[in-house]
Design a protein around this motif. Structure first.
Motif, PDB file in Angstrom:
ATOM      1  N   LEU A  69       0.839  -1.034  -0.039  1.00 49.01           N
ATOM      2  CA  LEU A  69       0.194  -0.093   0.308  1.00 49.01           C
ATOM      3  C   LEU A  69       1.045   1.110  -0.342  1.00 49.01           C
ATOM      4  O   LEU A  69       1.122   1.189   1.393  1.00 49.01           O
ATOM      5  N   CYS A  70       0.823   1.815  -1.276  1.00 54.09           N
ATOM      6  CA  CYS A  70       1.647   2.839  -1.480  1.00 54.09           C
ATOM      7  C   CYS A  70       1.080   3.556  -1.920  1.00 54.09           C
ATOM      8  O   CYS A  70      -0.149   4.269  -2.489  1.00 54.09           O
ATOM      9  N   ALA A  71       2.413   5.109  -2.911  1.00 48.88           N
ATOM     10  CA  ALA A  71       1.851   5.796  -3.345  1.00 48.88           C
ATOM     11  C   ALA A  71       1.668   5.250  -4.917  1.00 48.88           C
ATOM     12  O   ALA A  71       0.765   6.020  -6.142  1.00 48.88           O
ATOM     13  N   PHE A  72       2.143   4.571  -4.981  1.00 48.61           N
ATOM     14  CA  PHE A  72       2.057   3.620  -6.951  1.00 48.61           C
ATOM     15  C   PHE A  72       0.081   2.770  -6.420  1.00 48.61           C
ATOM     16  O   PHE A  72       0.045   3.282  -7.644  1.00 48.61           O
ATOM     17  N   SER A  73       0.205   2.126  -5.571  1.00 48.64           N
ATOM     18  CA  SER A  73      -0.935   1.637  -5.621  1.00 48.64           C
ATOM     19  C   SER A  73      -2.721   2.481  -4.687  1.00 48.64           C
ATOM     20  O   SER A  73      -3.316   1.684  -5.209  1.00 48.64           O
ATOM     21  N   ASN A  82      -3.408  11.724   1.136  1.00 48.23           N
ATOM     22  CA  ASN A  82      -4.727  12.607   2.134  1.00 48.23           C
ATOM     23  C   ASN A  82      -3.887  12.526   3.333  1.00 48.23           C
ATOM     24  O   ASN A  82      -4.577  13.030   4.983  1.00 48.23           O
ATOM     25  N   PHE A  83      -2.950  12.105   3.777  1.00 51.66           N
ATOM     26  CA  PHE A  83      -2.513  12.187   5.217  1.00 51.66           C
ATOM     27  C   PHE A  83      -1.114  12.956   5.004  1.00 51.66           C
ATOM     28  O   PHE A  83      -0.521  12.491   3.861  1.00 51.66           O
ATOM     29  N   LEU A  84      -0.152  13.578   6.138  1.00 50.05           N
ATOM     30  CA  LEU A  84       1.134  14.171   6.695  1.00 50.05           C
ATOM     31  C   LEU A  84       1.655  13.229   7.772  1.00 50.05           C
ATOM     32  O   LEU A  84       0.843  13.276   8.512  1.00 50.05           O
ATOM     33  N   SER A  85       2.645  13.220   7.303  1.00 50.53           N
ATOM     34  CA  SER A  85       3.195  12.520   8.230  1.00 50.53           C
ATOM     35  C   SER A  85       4.204  13.250   8.896  1.00 50.53           C
ATOM     36  O   SER A  85       5.274  13.852   8.073  1.00 50.53           O
ATOM     37  N   SER A  86       4.839  13.140  10.309  1.00 51.80           N
ATOM     38  CA  SER A  86       5.747  13.263  10.712  1.00 51.80           C
ATOM     39  C   SER A  86       7.000  12.000  11.171  1.00 51.80           C
ATOM     40  O   SER A  86       6.083  11.590  12.192  1.00 51.80           O
ATOM     41  N   LEU A 127       9.916   7.281  15.989  1.00 53.77           N
ATOM     42  CA  LEU A 127       8.206   8.235  16.152  1.00 53.77           C
ATOM     43  C   LEU A 127       7.317   8.970  14.957  1.00 53.77           C
ATOM     44  O   LEU A 127       8.183   9.475  14.151  1.00 53.77           O
ATOM     45  N   LEU A 128       6.145   8.191  14.401  1.00 52.18           N
ATOM     46  CA  LEU A 128       6.409   8.270  13.757  1.00 52.18           C
ATOM     47  C   LEU A 128       4.164   9.185  13.847  1.00 52.18           C
ATOM     48  O   LEU A 128       3.542   8.523  15.011  1.00 52.18           O
ATOM     49  N   THR A 129       4.368  10.028  13.450  1.00 59.01           N
ATOM     50  CA  THR A 129       2.507  10.928  13.900  1.00 59.01           C
ATOM     51  C   THR A 129       2.054  10.923  12.106  1.00 59.01           C
ATOM     52  O   THR A 129       2.415  10.974  11.602  1.00 59.01           O
ATOM     53  N   ILE A 130       0.537  10.951  12.513  1.00 56.61           N
ATOM     54  CA  ILE A 130       0.265  10.891  11.128  1.00 56.61           C
ATOM     55  C   ILE A 130      -1.251  11.772  10.927  1.00 56.61           C
ATOM     56  O   ILE A 130      -1.972  11.558  12.501  1.00 56.61           O
ATOM     57  N   ASN A 131      -1.437  12.728  10.757  1.00 52.77           N
ATOM     58  CA  ASN A 131      -2.201  14.476  10.622  1.00 52.77           C
ATOM     59  C   ASN A 131      -3.290  13.600   9.224  1.00 52.77           C
ATOM     60  O   ASN A 131      -2.884  13.145   8.150  1.00 52.77           O
ATOM     61  N   ASP A 132      -4.635  14.626   9.778  1.00 52.34           N
ATOM     62  CA  ASP A 132      -4.987  14.563   8.525  1.00 52.34           C
ATOM     63  C   ASP A 132      -4.404  15.772   7.082  1.00 52.34           C
ATOM     64  O   ASP A 132      -4.507  16.581   7.970  1.00 52.34           O
ATOM     65  N   ARG A 133      -4.175  15.408   5.658  1.00 52.47           N
ATOM     66  CA  ARG A 133      -3.333  17.408   5.390  1.00 52.47           C
ATOM     67  C   ARG A 133      -4.604  18.205   5.150  1.00 52.47           C
ATOM     68  O   ARG A 133      -4.171  19.541   5.483  1.00 52.47           O
ATOM     69  N   ASP A 134      -5.703  17.882   5.625  1.00 58.79           N
ATOM     70  CA  ASP A 134      -6.731  18.897   5.537  1.00 58.79           C
ATOM     71  C   ASP A 134      -6.286  19.995   5.912  1.00 58.79           C
ATOM     72  O   ASP A 134      -6.571  21.161   7.079  1.00 58.79           O
ATOM     73  N   SER A 135      -7.318  19.227   7.230  1.00 60.66           N
ATOM     74  CA  SER A 135      -7.848  19.716   8.858  1.00 60.66           C
ATOM     75  C   SER A 135      -6.517  20.790   9.664  1.00 60.66           C
ATOM     76  O   SER A 135      -6.200  20.273  10.904  1.00 60.66           O
ATOM     77  N   GLU A 136      -5.744  19.348   8.941  1.00 64.80           N
ATOM     78  CA  GLU A 136      -4.465  18.929  10.264  1.00 64.80           C
ATOM     79  C   GLU A 136      -4.181  18.449  11.607  1.00 64.80           C
ATOM     80  O   GLU A 136      -3.727  18.250  12.715  1.00 64.80           O
ATOM     81  N   PHE A 145      -4.122   1.705  11.444  1.00 62.64           N
ATOM     82  CA  PHE A 145      -4.501   2.221  10.552  1.00 62.64           C
ATOM     83  C   PHE A 145      -5.277   2.282   9.803  1.00 62.64           C
ATOM     84  O   PHE A 145      -6.030   2.585   8.941  1.00 62.64           O
ATOM     85  N   PHE A 146      -3.901   1.804   8.486  1.00 60.15           N
ATOM     86  CA  PHE A 146      -3.515   1.506   7.613  1.00 60.15           C
ATOM     87  C   PHE A 146      -4.749   0.596   6.767  1.00 60.15           C
ATOM     88  O   PHE A 146      -5.306   0.833   5.433  1.00 60.15           O
ATOM     89  N   SER A 147      -5.059  -0.570   7.322  1.00 64.58           N
ATOM     90  CA  SER A 147      -6.232  -0.926   6.946  1.00 64.58           C
ATOM     91  C   SER A 147      -7.206  -1.075   6.857  1.00 64.58           C
ATOM     92  O   SER A 147      -8.508  -1.003   5.850  1.00 64.58           O
ATOM     93  N   GLU A 148      -7.675  -0.178   8.221  1.00 66.32           N
ATOM     94  CA  GLU A 148      -8.693   0.054   7.780  1.00 66.32           C
ATOM     95  C   GLU A 148      -9.171   1.386   7.082  1.00 66.32           C
ATOM     96  O   GLU A 148     -10.508   1.893   6.711  1.00 66.32           O
ATOM     97  N   LYS A 149      -8.500   2.574   7.079  1.00 65.79           N
ATOM     98  CA  LYS A 149      -8.958   3.624   6.099  1.00 65.79           C
ATOM     99  C   LYS A 149      -8.234   2.576   4.387  1.00 65.79           C
ATOM    100  O   LYS A 149      -9.367   3.680   3.503  1.00 65.79           O
ATOM    101  N   SER A 150      -8.376   1.825   4.304  1.00 61.47           N
ATOM    102  CA  SER A 150      -7.959   1.262   2.501  1.00 61.47           C
ATOM    103  C   SER A 150      -8.934   0.302   2.766  1.00 61.47           C
ATOM    104  O   SER A 150      -9.283   0.125   1.611  1.00 61.47           O
TER     105      SER A 150
END
Length: 299
Positions: A71-75, A82-86, A116-125, A146-151
């Motif tokens: 699950l990546c930018a290709f697929s 939709n997600f902004l990660s840090s 440590l990974l944090t994921i935010n919604d890109r639009d609402s932050e 998280f990504f199993s649910e989202k995808s």
């Protein structure tokens, strides 16, 4: 085509790490390679492997896998945009004081770095996940859930079992013969400008998921560096191949509404170059590279 890599005007303007394959990048000010063959600290160290393909990956003896397995930018380019990660590599101090970010550590004791990974919604932050520690099984499981649910697709967070960053979930199969997947992806900002002017649409170099962005080199001159060695800062790298582009760059990570079939446009508008854009390099001699460093080469 005149190569300008020896010009003082050719320099680094961006350094980026993609800790999880397919998620957004972290911007860095400098990177230190301590050994030959290394890539950026934790760059593409983790990946969201589709559970149905889990048997293809052995964490003890990892090998290159095609991006279609993840699950990546290709697929799933629209979903991932939709997600902004840090991401931070954080060394917990023994005295319990505030932790300080570090680039890399190979320790395997209780004081091993947190990843440590944090994921935010890109639009609402809005914060959607984290921080989760990808150095732990529970952290990787949280990211996978998280990504199993989202995808709607079951995924696992895959990584090599080594405490050192020995395996990179890269996009090029051209490194298979080296038995080392680690590369540094270089993008020429002048080439980005050239393509943007031709198609009449603004483009950002980060769309092409680089580790290093250069300016001050003629458009497409980076292709002349293939097979050559260059020096950036006090590190030396060999440019090994051009980067073939896929649907993963169709969506601009900074502007998800900007959707373009970049590979098709490259072939149409630049048939002498497309569908290639950017180059891969490997570290020959360790050293530090930083924003503003000049690029010298070919050596």
């Amino acid at each position: 085509m005149t190569l300008l890599a020896n010009s003082p005007s050719c320099h680094i303007t961006g350094l980026y790490r993609h800790a999880v394959k397919g998620l957004s990048a972290d911007e860095l000010s400098k990177v230190t390679f301590t050994n030959a063959g290394e890539t950026f600290p934790d760059d593409r160290r983790f990946a969201l492997l589709q559970q149905k393909n889990e048997a293809k990956f052995n964490s003890e003896t990892p090998e290159w896998l095609h991006k279609e397995n993840f699950l990546c930018a290709f697929s799933a380019p629209q979903l991932m945009s939709n997600f902004l990660s840090s991401y931070q590599i954080v060394n917990p101090p023994a005295d319990g004081s505030n932790a300080e970010p570090v680039q890399e550590s190979s320790t395997d004791n209780d004081n091993a770095p947190q990843r440590l990974l944090t994921i935010n919604d890109r639009d609402s932050e809005e914060k959607l996940l984290g921080p989760v520690d990808l150095a732990t099984v529970s952290g990787r499981n949280a990211l996978a859930s998280f990504f199993s649910e989202k995808s709607g697709t079951n995924v696992v967070c895959a990584t090599a079992s080594s405490h050192q960053h020995k395996h990179q979930f890269g996009n090029t199969s051209g490194i298979k013969a080296r038995k080392d997947t680690r590369t540094v992806h270089i993008v020429n900002a002048e080439t980005v400008k050239c393509v943007a002017e031709k198609i009449g649409v603004p483009l950002n170099p980060t769309r092409f998921r680089p580790n290093v962005v250069l300016e001050g080199m003629e458009p497409w001159a980076e292709f002349d560096l293939v097979g050559q060695q260059i020096q950036i800062g006090d590190a030396k790298l060999s440019v090994i191949k051009q980067t073939v582009r896929c649907e993963g760059i169709s969506v601009d990570p900074l502007d998800p509404e900007n959707v373009l079939d970049i590979p098709k446009l490259l072939i149409k508008e630049f048939p002498q170059y497309g569908p290639f854009f950017g180059v891969y390099a490997v570290v020959d001699e360790p050293g530090t590279i930083k924003i503003g460093d000049a690029v010298v080469g070919p050596l």
